[in-house]
Write a protein that holds these residues in place. Sequence first.
Motif, mmCIF file in Angstrom:
data_model
loop_
_atom_site.group_PDB
_atom_site.id
_atom_site.type_symbol
_atom_site.label_atom_id
_atom_site.label_comp_id
_atom_site.label_asym_id
_atom_site.label_seq_id
_atom_site.Cartn_x
_atom_site.Cartn_y
_atom_site.Cartn_z
ATOM 1 N N HIS A 155 -9.880 0.812 -0.296
ATOM 2 C CA HIS A 155 -9.738 1.645 0.892
ATOM 3 C C HIS A 155 -11.073 1.575 1.639
ATOM 4 O O HIS A 155 -12.118 1.867 1.056
ATOM 5 C CB HIS A 155 -9.485 3.104 0.517
ATOM 6 C CG HIS A 155 -8.075 3.420 0.141
ATOM 7 N ND1 HIS A 155 -7.547 3.107 -1.077
ATOM 8 C CD2 HIS A 155 -7.080 4.039 0.847
ATOM 9 C CE1 HIS A 155 -6.286 3.521 -1.113
ATOM 10 N NE2 HIS A 155 -5.977 4.088 0.034
ATOM 11 N N HIS A 173 0.845 -1.212 0.000
ATOM 12 C CA HIS A 173 0.000 0.000 0.000
ATOM 13 C C HIS A 173 0.870 1.249 0.000
ATOM 14 O O HIS A 173 1.266 1.766 1.043
ATOM 15 C CB HIS A 173 -0.923 -0.018 1.224
ATOM 16 C CG HIS A 173 -2.051 0.977 1.137
ATOM 17 N ND1 HIS A 173 -3.370 0.617 1.261
ATOM 18 C CD2 HIS A 173 -2.052 2.315 0.927
ATOM 19 C CE1 HIS A 173 -4.132 1.690 1.134
ATOM 20 N NE2 HIS A 173 -3.356 2.739 0.947
ATOM 21 N N HIS A 203 1.146 4.966 -2.250
ATOM 22 C CA HIS A 203 0.618 5.834 -3.308
ATOM 23 C C HIS A 203 1.749 6.568 -4.013
ATOM 24 O O HIS A 203 2.582 7.204 -3.358
ATOM 25 C CB HIS A 203 -0.349 6.871 -2.733
ATOM 26 C CG HIS A 203 -1.625 6.284 -2.212
ATOM 27 N ND1 HIS A 203 -2.778 6.247 -2.951
ATOM 28 C CD2 HIS A 203 -1.914 5.691 -1.030
ATOM 29 C CE1 HIS A 203 -3.732 5.675 -2.247
ATOM 30 N NE2 HIS A 203 -3.245 5.327 -1.067
ATOM 31 N N HIS A 257 -6.229 -0.087 4.991
ATOM 32 C CA HIS A 257 -6.446 0.387 6.368
ATOM 33 C C HIS A 257 -7.381 -0.522 7.175
ATOM 34 O O HIS A 257 -6.929 -1.261 8.019
ATOM 35 C CB HIS A 257 -6.936 1.845 6.397
ATOM 36 C CG HIS A 257 -6.059 2.763 5.603
ATOM 37 N ND1 HIS A 257 -4.785 3.063 6.002
ATOM 38 C CD2 HIS A 257 -6.254 3.401 4.419
ATOM 39 C CE1 HIS A 257 -4.235 3.872 5.100
ATOM 40 N NE2 HIS A 257 -5.101 4.073 4.128
ATOM 41 N N ASP A 309 1.732 3.899 3.114
ATOM 42 C CA ASP A 309 0.675 4.724 2.527
ATOM 43 C C ASP A 309 1.301 5.821 1.662
ATOM 44 O O ASP A 309 1.233 5.751 0.448
ATOM 45 C CB ASP A 309 -0.237 5.340 3.608
ATOM 46 C CG ASP A 309 -1.625 5.661 3.080
ATOM 47 O OD1 ASP A 309 -1.947 5.221 1.960
ATOM 48 O OD2 ASP A 309 -2.391 6.339 3.786
HETATM 49 ZN ZN LIG Z 1 -4.048 4.738 0.868
#
Ligand SMILES: [Zn+2]
Length: 340
Positions: A199, A15, A17, A222, A279
């Motif tokens: 998500h 995970h 971005h 998450h 993240d």
């Molecule tokens: Zn994320």
Amino acid sequence: MHREIVKQLPKIELHCHLDGSIRPETLVKIASKQGIQFPTNTQELHDLLVAPPDCQNLNDYLKRFDVVLTCLQTEDALQEASLDIISQAAEENIRYIEVRFAPSLHMQKGLSLPKIVTSVLKGLRQGTEKYGVQSNALLCGMRNEELQDIEKIVHLAKDFETQGVGGFDLAGNEIDFPPYTFEETLDLVQQLDLPLTLHAGECGCGKNVADAVTLGAKRIGHGIAVKDTPEYFSLLKENNVLLEMCPTSNFQTKTITSIADYPFKAFLAAGIKVCINTDNRTVSETTLTDEYMKLHEWYKITYADMEQLNHHAIEGAFISDSEKQRLHEQLSSSYQQKKG
Ligand SMILES: [Zn+2]
């Protein structure tokens, strides 16, 4: 656990971005090539790109991305940004990483969707050749967009499935656009047999996590909010769902406000699989090594725990069984040497 050893041990990240993880100096370089001015003062640059300590919620956190996106509108910029992520992964011995991004956010200067995906995949491939880090891209649909536009991204993911796209995700504003908003879109994902992570439970309620699983998600980004609805724990366990936890980010978005409330141990105790992720390396000002060190500080996790979390990540990765087998073996032998 020692930071240097944690950094050197092989790791997996699922995970991460693209737009939230580019090194500030790489971003400045990408911007200046396009005549876009970024602050030269390090502190000012930091304040522009990193979520502030008094970040109020998920939507406040997401504001940091606007400034980055203005300079990710060309093929070169996307390729360079993707290569930058892989070089960061290599620095802390990440053996396999899934890098996600929303193609629709890179069309401001007229790039076509296939061009956008091709540019990112080029950067990732270049990274594999240069640093030996394996990777796949995940394509995100943005929840606030029209359903027909999100479906274009689903088809795009299918078109590039054999060329380095691992699966599909929905990102962005979860409060106003809960999972069932996308029932038809997610049906399409199932019909096309595309691996799906969503998500969910980053804000909103635990039911969003359960709904995401019911709608076909094999992994949840998450999933934190499900901690308050233990009646859904068995659903996650029975479906062998993997929760992609991102400790630093979960505090910044105010999904969680105290360590005592963080459900890491509770999920594991309930037999739910979790893995650890950054993240957004830049917006959250973190690395995967930092995230493991945080868990060590909070829960005294050991190298054996860390190994287990990485095996979970491999099990949930959107790769073939033979690739999983190879990564499991690599991991086991490195951690075994550590013990020996
Ligand atoms: Zn994320």
